[in-house]
Design a protein around this motif. Sequence first.
Motif, PDB file in Angstrom:
ATOM      1  N   SER A 157       0.840  -1.197   0.000  1.00 31.55           N
ATOM      2  CA  SER A 157       0.000   0.000   0.000  1.00 31.55           C
ATOM      3  C   SER A 157       0.878   1.251   0.000  1.00 31.55           C
ATOM      4  O   SER A 157       2.059   1.193   0.356  1.00 31.55           O
ATOM      5  CB  SER A 157      -0.924   0.008   1.224  1.00 31.55           C
ATOM      6  OG  SER A 157      -0.147   0.045   2.412  1.00 31.55           O
TER       7      SER A 157
ATOM      8  N   TRP B 167      -3.702   7.590  -9.254  1.00 31.01           N
ATOM      9  CA  TRP B 167      -3.998   6.301  -9.883  1.00 31.01           C
ATOM     10  C   TRP B 167      -3.853   6.418 -11.400  1.00 31.01           C
ATOM     11  O   TRP B 167      -3.994   7.508 -11.943  1.00 31.01           O
ATOM     12  CB  TRP B 167      -5.407   5.852  -9.528  1.00 31.01           C
ATOM     13  CG  TRP B 167      -5.637   5.675  -8.049  1.00 31.01           C
ATOM     14  CD1 TRP B 167      -4.708   5.630  -7.074  1.00 31.01           C
ATOM     15  CD2 TRP B 167      -6.918   5.541  -7.399  1.00 31.01           C
ATOM     16  NE1 TRP B 167      -5.281   5.469  -5.846  1.00 31.01           N
ATOM     17  CE2 TRP B 167      -6.666   5.409  -6.011  1.00 31.01           C
ATOM     18  CE3 TRP B 167      -8.237   5.491  -7.842  1.00 31.01           C
ATOM     19  CZ2 TRP B 167      -7.683   5.255  -5.091  1.00 31.01           C
ATOM     20  CZ3 TRP B 167      -9.247   5.332  -6.926  1.00 31.01           C
ATOM     21  CH2 TRP B 167      -8.973   5.219  -5.545  1.00 31.01           C
TER      22      TRP B 167
ATOM     23  N   GLU C 253      -3.251  -1.062 -10.428  1.00 28.33           N
ATOM     24  CA  GLU C 253      -4.526  -0.931  -9.736  1.00 28.33           C
ATOM     25  C   GLU C 253      -4.959   0.528  -9.690  1.00 28.33           C
ATOM     26  O   GLU C 253      -4.119   1.426  -9.546  1.00 28.33           O
ATOM     27  CB  GLU C 253      -4.407  -1.455  -8.288  1.00 28.33           C
ATOM     28  CG  GLU C 253      -3.994  -2.902  -8.158  1.00 28.33           C
ATOM     29  CD  GLU C 253      -5.109  -3.875  -8.536  1.00 28.33           C
ATOM     30  OE1 GLU C 253      -6.266  -3.404  -8.682  1.00 28.33           O
ATOM     31  OE2 GLU C 253      -4.841  -5.068  -8.686  1.00 28.33           O
TER      32      GLU C 253
ATOM     33  N   SER D 238      -6.191   1.971  -7.282  1.00 28.59           N
ATOM     34  CA  SER D 238      -6.337   1.947  -5.833  1.00 28.59           C
ATOM     35  C   SER D 238      -4.977   2.251  -5.230  1.00 28.59           C
ATOM     36  O   SER D 238      -3.956   2.210  -5.924  1.00 28.59           O
ATOM     37  CB  SER D 238      -6.834   0.566  -5.374  1.00 28.59           C
ATOM     38  OG  SER D 238      -6.810   0.482  -3.958  1.00 28.59           O
TER      39      SER D 238
END
Length: 681
Positions: A497, A503, A524, A526
């Motif tokens: 993370s 993004w 991703e 995210s």
Amino acid sequence: QVFTFNRVEIRVQPSVKVKNGARMAIICHADISKNADFQLKHNFTIFKDGKLVFMTVSDKEDARYEIPVAKSSDTGDYECTVKADGKLSFSSSVYVWVAGMTKPILTADKKEVLEGEVVKLRCELPEEVPPLEFVFRKIKTNSAPKEKRVPEQTQNFSEVEYYVEEGDNILQFDCFGKRQVRSGWESSEHSNKTLVTVKEPFIKPTLITKPSNNVTEGDQIELECSTVVAQIRNIEIILQKNRTILNSVRDKRLLKYSTVATQEDSGEYLCKVEQGAVSKTTKMNVFVSELFPKPTLSASMTKVDENKEISLSCSINGFRRANFSIVRKSSSGDILLKNSRVLTMRVTVNDTGSYTCKAEVKGIVKESKSVRVNVYAPVSKPTLSVVSGSPEVVLGKPLQLICHSVMGTPPITFTFYKGDEVKTNVTNDTYATFLDENIGLNDNGGYKCDARNNHSSGVKTSNILNVTVIVPIRDASLGSIPYGEVEIGSETAFLCSVKEGSWPIHFKFFKKTDREVLLHETSEYSDRTIWHKKTMKRKDTGTYYCMASNRASVDVRSRPITISVILATWQKGVIAAFVLTAIAGAGAVALWWFLRKKKKGNEWFPSLCLGTDVLHSALAPNLTNEKLTRQPSDGNYYSGSGYIEDNENHMKSPDESKGPDLESAEVDYTEVEVSTLDPHR
């Protein structure tokens, strides 16, 4: 015979400063003390400036160096030495100055010369010794003498040449000499004066104008330049105005020049006659009156839109009887547009340029000052774009924009806006650039630009340009479930993370060995991603980290974590049961041997040893088959890479490769402790 020198000294008669030409004597005196009256031979030596000038032998205590006629060359430092019967004594130095120099002699190689010729002079100081300096003087009536200084280091004479100039009628020359003494420079008296007569090779030229030197534009004017010369060969006459040569002749006594007078012909004229190095000139001013003034060109507009009409008008103040023409200036020459006072035309962009008008009266043509006319095409709608091409910018990085108009007559003024705020104005031909160095998170759009020129159509505005601000990745971190220790065969989830970043984000998972091994990668929309590793093996023990990046092109690496793959619970139970069974079997065999040996007497000790050997024999096959050993306690223990990478960058495990791989087969290890049996139990 005993004697001693009290002192030795130099004496000068009549004094240490002697007039040039006078009698002078240098006396060396030795003051000697003796113990008796006996004869003593003295060797006297006198030096001047360190050089021997006199030497004698005498039984007297004085030696006399006579100089009948003292010259300036006798100036210097004198000292003497006295030697007697092997003893030597020195005097102190005495400076003697012979004041004054002999009179120099001047001679000239010619008594009569022409202007432009050269006179050679010779000045000599016969009784002087170099180094010397000679000063020659050229004396003219009612003017200061002209001097030439010549130093001579090795001779007592010098020669120079004097050029005889125009106006040198009767010349006188003289010279004098100088030498350097301790108190400064000393000069001789001046030489005899030498007289040289100068003759003219030609007289000063005469310049006349016909009909006069005051004429009107359009009149014929003639100039004549003449001279009287003794020898016409190599004579040249030149007529000039403001350094420009108008006409010239050679081997002639007369020059003529005629032209139709214009105002430009007013000014100073110079007639020059040259022969060899001699040159004589005469000047005259000519004034030409104006016949009519220069015309004036006026334009109805000097800045005009294309396809509009303009008028050009030519006029002369207080004068109308003239032939007019309007022309356009170009690099290849004037382009005649119309023989008229007035010109009306519908203009295009190509008509931009400078225009003049000409007026002609009695063959005199005059031209007006030029008038600049600029024709403007309207600007097209500008386009605004990012110089790098992509409408993106990394947070904190500068953003360079370009505003461009395909059409429009320059100069064009471009105005840049950020939102409704005017950032800058730039004037250029077809484009302009703007650098925004303060990009924030909220700067995602609102850029536009205006373009305008001198066309009456006004301002054109571009479309709004939206720019995406890319936030770089910040603070990547890696975690796992379970964390730290993982059982063989179980599944592990790795979570990578980031705290911040635009993004999509590209995640990569690595295992650290002697090289970096890429295990998994994904993109991703995210700020995090999870990678599931289905089956963990002992060779998966090691250090892991992840790396994250986005369009800011900055890779951010997490801190590493360490994963230890350990035996599963059921595996530990199987090993424990096997070990206990082996121990029980070994104990039974040992008891049997013990009971059997007891029947034979007290020879139990060998039986015990045999029982121990049997125990080890029973355990050896099991230990060999299972390859049991102590598990390493180092959490970074790694038995080999569990992944290889093929040419297509696909990730494979050894279990998926074709054929058996004996070297990679899993082997489990444990540690067994065997105790010696108590013989009394």
